[in-house]
Design an enzyme around this catalytic site. Structure first.
Site, PDB file in Angstrom:
ATOM      1  N   GLY A  14     -19.288   7.165  -1.619  1.00  0.00           N
ATOM      2  CA  GLY A  14     -18.228   7.543  -2.549  1.00  0.00           C
ATOM      3  C   GLY A  14     -18.238   6.616  -3.750  1.00  0.00           C
ATOM      4  CE  LYS A  46      -4.473   1.009   0.477  1.00  0.00           C
ATOM      5  NZ  LYS A  46      -5.624   0.356  -0.162  1.00  0.00           N
ATOM      6  N   GLY A  69     -21.300   6.184   3.802  1.00  0.00           N
ATOM      7  CA  GLY A  69     -20.321   6.636   2.805  1.00  0.00           C
ATOM      8  C   GLY A  69     -20.782   6.306   1.398  1.00  0.00           C
ATOM      9  CE1 TYR A 112     -25.550   8.387  -4.953  1.00  0.00           C
ATOM     10  CE2 TYR A 112     -25.681   7.064  -6.956  1.00  0.00           C
ATOM     11  CZ  TYR A 112     -26.212   8.020  -6.109  1.00  0.00           C
ATOM     12  OH  TYR A 112     -27.435   8.592  -6.415  1.00  0.00           O
ATOM     13  CB  VAL A 154     -16.931   1.368  -3.096  1.00  0.00           C
ATOM     14  CG1 VAL A 154     -17.484  -0.044  -2.995  1.00  0.00           C
ATOM     15  CG2 VAL A 154     -15.502   1.339  -3.594  1.00  0.00           C
TER      16      VAL A 154
HETATM   17  P1  NAD Z   1     -14.302   7.568  -1.693  1.00  0.00           P
HETATM   18  O1  NAD Z   1     -13.328   8.555  -1.172  1.00  0.00           O
HETATM   19  O2  NAD Z   1     -14.763   7.681  -3.106  1.00  0.00           O
HETATM   20  O3  NAD Z   1     -15.619   7.541  -0.770  1.00  0.00           O
HETATM   21  C1  NAD Z   1     -15.616   7.661   0.592  1.00  0.00           C
HETATM   22  C2  NAD Z   1     -16.920   8.374   0.937  1.00  0.00           C
HETATM   23  O4  NAD Z   1     -17.082   8.373   2.344  1.00  0.00           O
HETATM   24  C3  NAD Z   1     -16.947   9.843   0.472  1.00  0.00           C
HETATM   25  O5  NAD Z   1     -18.173  10.119  -0.206  1.00  0.00           O
HETATM   26  C4  NAD Z   1     -16.835  10.618   1.782  1.00  0.00           C
HETATM   27  O6  NAD Z   1     -17.498  11.871   1.726  1.00  0.00           O
HETATM   28  C5  NAD Z   1     -17.524   9.667   2.734  1.00  0.00           C
HETATM   29  N1  NAD Z   1     -17.199   9.853   4.146  1.00  0.00           N
HETATM   30  C6  NAD Z   1     -16.024  10.208   4.725  1.00  0.00           C
HETATM   31  N2  NAD Z   1     -16.150  10.236   6.053  1.00  0.00           N
HETATM   32  C7  NAD Z   1     -17.411   9.855   6.331  1.00  0.00           C
HETATM   33  C8  NAD Z   1     -18.131   9.649   7.529  1.00  0.00           C
HETATM   34  N3  NAD Z   1     -17.571   9.866   8.731  1.00  0.00           N
HETATM   35  N4  NAD Z   1     -19.402   9.216   7.442  1.00  0.00           N
HETATM   36  C9  NAD Z   1     -19.992   9.002   6.250  1.00  0.00           C
HETATM   37  N5  NAD Z   1     -19.358   9.193   5.078  1.00  0.00           N
HETATM   38  C10 NAD Z   1     -18.082   9.609   5.127  1.00  0.00           C
HETATM   39  O7  NAD Z   1     -13.652   6.134  -1.426  1.00  0.00           O
HETATM   40  P2  NAD Z   1     -14.051   4.742  -2.069  1.00  0.00           P
HETATM   41  O8  NAD Z   1     -13.132   4.461  -3.191  1.00  0.00           O
HETATM   42  O9  NAD Z   1     -15.528   4.662  -2.296  1.00  0.00           O
HETATM   43  O10 NAD Z   1     -13.654   3.769  -0.884  1.00  0.00           O
HETATM   44  C11 NAD Z   1     -14.460   3.650   0.278  1.00  0.00           C
HETATM   45  C12 NAD Z   1     -13.787   2.684   1.249  1.00  0.00           C
HETATM   46  O11 NAD Z   1     -13.641   1.417   0.622  1.00  0.00           O
HETATM   47  C13 NAD Z   1     -12.374   3.087   1.700  1.00  0.00           C
HETATM   48  O12 NAD Z   1     -12.170   2.667   3.009  1.00  0.00           O
HETATM   49  C14 NAD Z   1     -11.474   2.288   0.765  1.00  0.00           C
HETATM   50  O13 NAD Z   1     -10.207   2.052   1.330  1.00  0.00           O
HETATM   51  C15 NAD Z   1     -12.266   1.028   0.627  1.00  0.00           C
HETATM   52  N6  NAD Z   1     -12.019   0.286  -0.607  1.00  0.00           N
HETATM   53  C16 NAD Z   1     -12.153   0.892  -1.800  1.00  0.00           C
HETATM   54  C17 NAD Z   1     -11.936   0.162  -2.964  1.00  0.00           C
HETATM   55  C18 NAD Z   1     -12.130   0.772  -4.319  1.00  0.00           C
HETATM   56  O14 NAD Z   1     -12.180   0.012  -5.312  1.00  0.00           O
HETATM   57  N7  NAD Z   1     -12.275   2.078  -4.435  1.00  0.00           N
HETATM   58  C19 NAD Z   1     -11.559  -1.200  -2.885  1.00  0.00           C
HETATM   59  C20 NAD Z   1     -11.456  -1.784  -1.628  1.00  0.00           C
HETATM   60  C21 NAD Z   1     -11.674  -1.030  -0.490  1.00  0.00           C
END
Ligand code: NAD
Length: 347
Positions: free
Chosen positions: A182, A80, A180, A186, A184
């Protein structure tokens, strides 16, 4: 504290720190284990309080990547990167180019992709400096944004959890609380809605919650209340640590499963969930869809059929975790860790 006595060191193969005064770059790259192949995992760009917090994050996240990649049975090790967001003004392209040079210096032991705060555009900047990058949206084997595939894997896994815990097929009619919305969260919410689930959502970003209310007919609640909703499933899709000593007693859901890495603030939270008869889907098993998609790109030829096969494999692995937990009476996170460590042994 020396790195070797850090509580999350866990015998990492390598931990690298890089800085670049011109761009303001300060970052860590952690390579946890390469027994299964070059280490891969996304890069996080975050407003860390200090470098100690960033170091702890990179160590915990890279170990989770080793476990995730082993459980997904893909030929990648775990690693990472985290970049400390500079205070004040900075030029994003200069910063990510400097980060690309840092990845290049690790010499192929680590292949990066997107994580929180990093976009496919940043990946293109990194690519100007190194070939050890995936999750690109153009090029021969480009696999694009991994998030929809992460959401796909979570959706498939939740179906397995629902069958195991509630004895029903599919999520139709169930209530899911998504923390959340974001990349994933959404995507997952959209998929759940299309399959007949009702949604309760929270995010710090009001634009996305408004959109979810309109587009997905989601009920919007505050970020302080989302974990405590009367729902069948609680899906943490923001940052880590959602299941902690303060939140655990409020959780009403029968199942916890979502995108966030390191959802359990401490490993003991897994046993605490089990005591409360809540089925925990180990995060790194459930959320491996994105890295599976990245692995196809890393192989040199993107092949969706291979990706789909591995996503189906997640269902099988998750079912095995649940079954072993049920027959042994041990928490699902402990069973998953044990299976992952077994798969990480050198062949
Ligand atoms: P992202 O940054 O697109 O979305 C995160 C969302 O969480 C944002 O909309 C943000 O505003 C919201 N947020 C932050 N703090 C918050 C809170 N206290 N309460 C509610 N919402 C809050 O990130 P992502 O890519 O969607 O990833 C989300 C999680 O999944 C992360 O922990 C990431 O490590 C994990 N993850 C992501 C992927 C991927 O393919 N993107 C794969 C595996 C794991």
């Amino acid at each position: 504290m020396s790195i070797f006595s850090h509580p999350d060191f866990d015998d990492h193969d390598g931990v690298y720190s890089f800085s670049d005064a011109k761009s303001g770059l300060r970052c860590f790259i952690a390579v946890h284990n390469t027994n299964r192949g070059p280490a891969s995992g996304g890069t996080r760009f975050w407003n860390y309080v200090d470098d100690g917090e960033a170091l702890t994050d990179v160590l915990r996240l890279s170990r989770a990547m080793s476990y995730k990649n082993a459980m997904a049975e893909i030929p990648l090790g775990g690693g990472k990167g985290v970049i400390l967001k500079p205070q004040g003004d900075f030029d994003r392209e200069t910063l990510f180019a400097a980060y690309g040079r840092a990845v290049e210096k690790v010499g192929g032991q680590y292949i990066t992709a997107e994580d929180v705060g990093v976009s496919p555009n940043d990946m293109r900047t990194i690519k100007t400096q190194t070939d050890f990058v995936a999750g690109l949206d153009d090029g021969d084997a480009a696999s694009g944004d991994p998030s929809p595939h992460t959401a796909d894997g979570i959706f498939r896994g939740l179906e397995v959890a629902v069958k195991h815990k509630l004895g029903v097929e599919g999520v139709g009619g169930l209530i899911v609380a998504v923390q959340g919305l974001g990349h994933v969260g959404y995507n997952l919410a959209r998929r759940l809605k299309a399959s007949g689930a009702q949604l309760i959502v929270a995010d710090i970003n009001e634009t996305v919650t408004r959109r979810a209310a309109t587009e997905l007919k989601a009920k919007v609640v505050s970020i302080e209340e989302i974990h405590a909703q009367e729902a069948d499933i609680f899906a943490p899709c923001a940052l880590g640590g959602a299941i902690n000593a303060d939140s655990i007693d409020d959780i009403q859901a029968y199942i916890v499963g979502g995108a966030a890495n390191n959802q359990l603030k401490t490993p003991e939270m897994g046993a605490e969930l089990q005591k409360r008869d809540i089925l925990y889907c180990p995060d790194y098993v459930l959320n491996a869809g994105g890295i599976i998609n990245v692995a196809s790109e890393v192989s040199g030829t993107y092949d969706y059929d291979w990706v789909d096969g591995k996503l189906e494999g997640l269902r099988v692995t998750l079912k095995e975790v649940f079954d072993r937990s049920a027959s042994s009476g041990r928490p699902t996170n402990e069973i998953a860790d044990e299976m992952a460590r077994e798969r990480l042994k050198p062949s």
